[in-house]
Design a protein around this motif. Structure first.
Motif, mmCIF file in Angstrom:
data_model
loop_
_atom_site.group_PDB
_atom_site.id
_atom_site.type_symbol
_atom_site.label_atom_id
_atom_site.label_comp_id
_atom_site.label_asym_id
_atom_site.label_seq_id
_atom_site.Cartn_x
_atom_site.Cartn_y
_atom_site.Cartn_z
ATOM 1 N N UNK A 127 -10.748 14.582 32.745
ATOM 2 C CA UNK A 127 -9.831 15.452 33.471
ATOM 3 C C UNK A 127 -10.574 16.415 34.389
ATOM 4 N N UNK A 128 -11.745 16.848 33.976
ATOM 5 C CA UNK A 128 -12.520 17.799 34.790
ATOM 6 C C UNK A 128 -13.616 17.081 35.579
ATOM 7 N N UNK A 129 -13.578 15.730 35.562
ATOM 8 C CA UNK A 129 -14.544 14.925 36.318
ATOM 9 C C UNK A 129 -15.989 15.269 35.935
ATOM 10 N N UNK A 130 -16.187 15.531 34.633
ATOM 11 C CA UNK A 130 -17.507 15.835 34.077
ATOM 12 C C UNK A 130 -18.181 17.011 34.782
ATOM 13 N N UNK A 131 -17.370 17.974 35.180
ATOM 14 C CA UNK A 131 -17.884 19.228 35.731
ATOM 15 C C UNK A 131 -17.233 20.380 34.965
ATOM 16 N N UNK A 132 -18.046 21.332 34.591
ATOM 17 C CA UNK A 132 -17.555 22.460 33.811
ATOM 18 C C UNK A 132 -16.458 23.187 34.580
ATOM 19 N N UNK A 133 -15.298 23.411 33.980
ATOM 20 C CA UNK A 133 -14.222 24.106 34.687
ATOM 21 C C UNK A 133 -14.498 25.582 34.915
ATOM 22 N N UNK A 134 -15.544 26.121 34.269
ATOM 23 C CA UNK A 134 -15.864 27.541 34.422
ATOM 24 C C UNK A 134 -16.892 27.759 35.514
ATOM 25 N N UNK A 135 -18.031 27.058 35.415
ATOM 26 C CA UNK A 135 -19.120 27.286 36.376
ATOM 27 C C UNK A 135 -19.375 26.098 37.279
#
Length: 340
Positions: A127-135
């Protein structure tokens, strides 16, 4: 040449020599003891009060150690150092820290973290495309095993503990909640929003709905009963056993192509300790009878729009003369009416 005479004081000259105190006469010692004994009790009380005040002024300091620090110090993951910290339960002020910050559901392994320490559960990685939704740092390559250990060792009371359940489960484990005896059930009578334990729902229906035969029909176990459903008015018929109070719901669903589906359900939790019920349900016409023997499923609330996929009686269109559906039902215990 003879050696020089030895100094009787063999101690190092660098250490100063203090003169010995002269002996104290016995009379003076007795006088000192008398003076010490004459100290008033008030002075002792004053000193104890001052020490008590000092203790009250002290603030208890609790050391907060993160999981990563605990692992680095050897507190976690080592059996030899298990005696460093006493094993005692830890109380959390909020269980939100055990939830995934992305989907807000309970964390389950495997748990991943980015290089900055932000975590997410594995179902959220796509869902986040393997990228941290925070940083926005890459995430999905580093396991947060410390958090996985915390989740695996965290136990919480059942969500129905306020209603009497004494069970404790691992955080996020919903297996018990599905079969909990204290799960909430909803009154199956049309336009009634009452919810409570299944025995509470049965008492509620007997108290408030028993006077209206169109909403609640009494029945007796192992006794065939003929009833009808006005399809123009409602899509269900609700029954309550006269002695035990069990509530049975006969529900109809119109098929998208043609025909009608009829299901029979029991308002009760999925607990293993409750008895199973079976029934015989039949569509009666003047010269035709369509009958089905089936186990009665247990449900906690009635849903209108879900078309059944199994355990239903299919009534073809040619047997539906008008909006009045005439049927017969007989309910009994266990597998009595499965093979008819």
């Amino acid at each position: 040449m003879p050696p020089p005479p030895r100094n009787p004081d063999h101690r190092s000259p660098k250490r100063p020599r203090f003169p010995l105190s002269p002996p104290v006469p016995e009379e003076e010692e007795e006088e000192d003891d008398d003076e010490f004994s004459d100290v008033s009790a008030n002075d002792v009380e004053d000193r104890s009060d001052e020490s008590a005040d000092d203790e009250e002024d002290d603030v208890e300091v609790v050391a907060v150690v993160t999981v990563a620090e605990a692992q680095s110090r050897g507190y976690l993951g080592s059996s030899s150092s298990s005696s460093s910290i006493p094993s005692s339960p830890v109380k959390l002020n909020s269980t939100e820290i055990l939830d995934c910050p992305t989907c807000l559901e309970p964390l389950r392994g495997p748990i991943y973290q980015c290089h900055n320490g932000h975590i997410t559960c594995s179902p959220c990685l796509p869902r986040v495309y393997k990228h941290c939704p925070v940083c926005r740092m890459p995430i999905g390559d580093i396991r947060c095993r410390a958090m996985e250990m915390v989740i695996e060792s965290s136990s919480v009371p059942c969500r129905y503990a306020m209603y009497g359940c004494k069970e404790t489960t691992l955080y996020g484990d919903q297996a018990h909640e599905k079969v909990c005896l204290y799960t909430r059930c909803q009154c199956p009578v049309t336009n009634c929003n009452y919810a409570g334990g299944y025995k509470e729902v049965e008492a509620h229906a007997r108290l408030l709905h028993s006077w209206d035969v169109e909403d609640l029909t009494p029945f007796v176990f192992n006794t065939p009963q003929i009833f009808s459903i006005n399809l123009a008015r409602t899509s269900r018929a609700v029954f309550q056993e006269e002695k035990e109070g069990d509530m049975i719901v006969v529900q109809t669903f119109k098929r998208t192509n043609a025909g009608l589906c009829v299901t029979v359900n029991h308002i009760a939790p999925l607990s293993l300790g409750l008895p199973n019920l079976s029934c015989s349900i039949a569509k009666l016409n003047s010269f035709t009878t369509l009958r089905l023997g089936v186990m009665v499923k247990r449900i906690q609330n009635v849903r209108e729009q879900e078309e059944p996929s199994e355990d239903f009686l299919f009534i073809p269109d040619y047997m539906l003369i008008d909006n009045h559906l005439k049927m017969q039902i007989c309910v009994g215990s266990e597998f009595k009416y499965v093979h008819i």
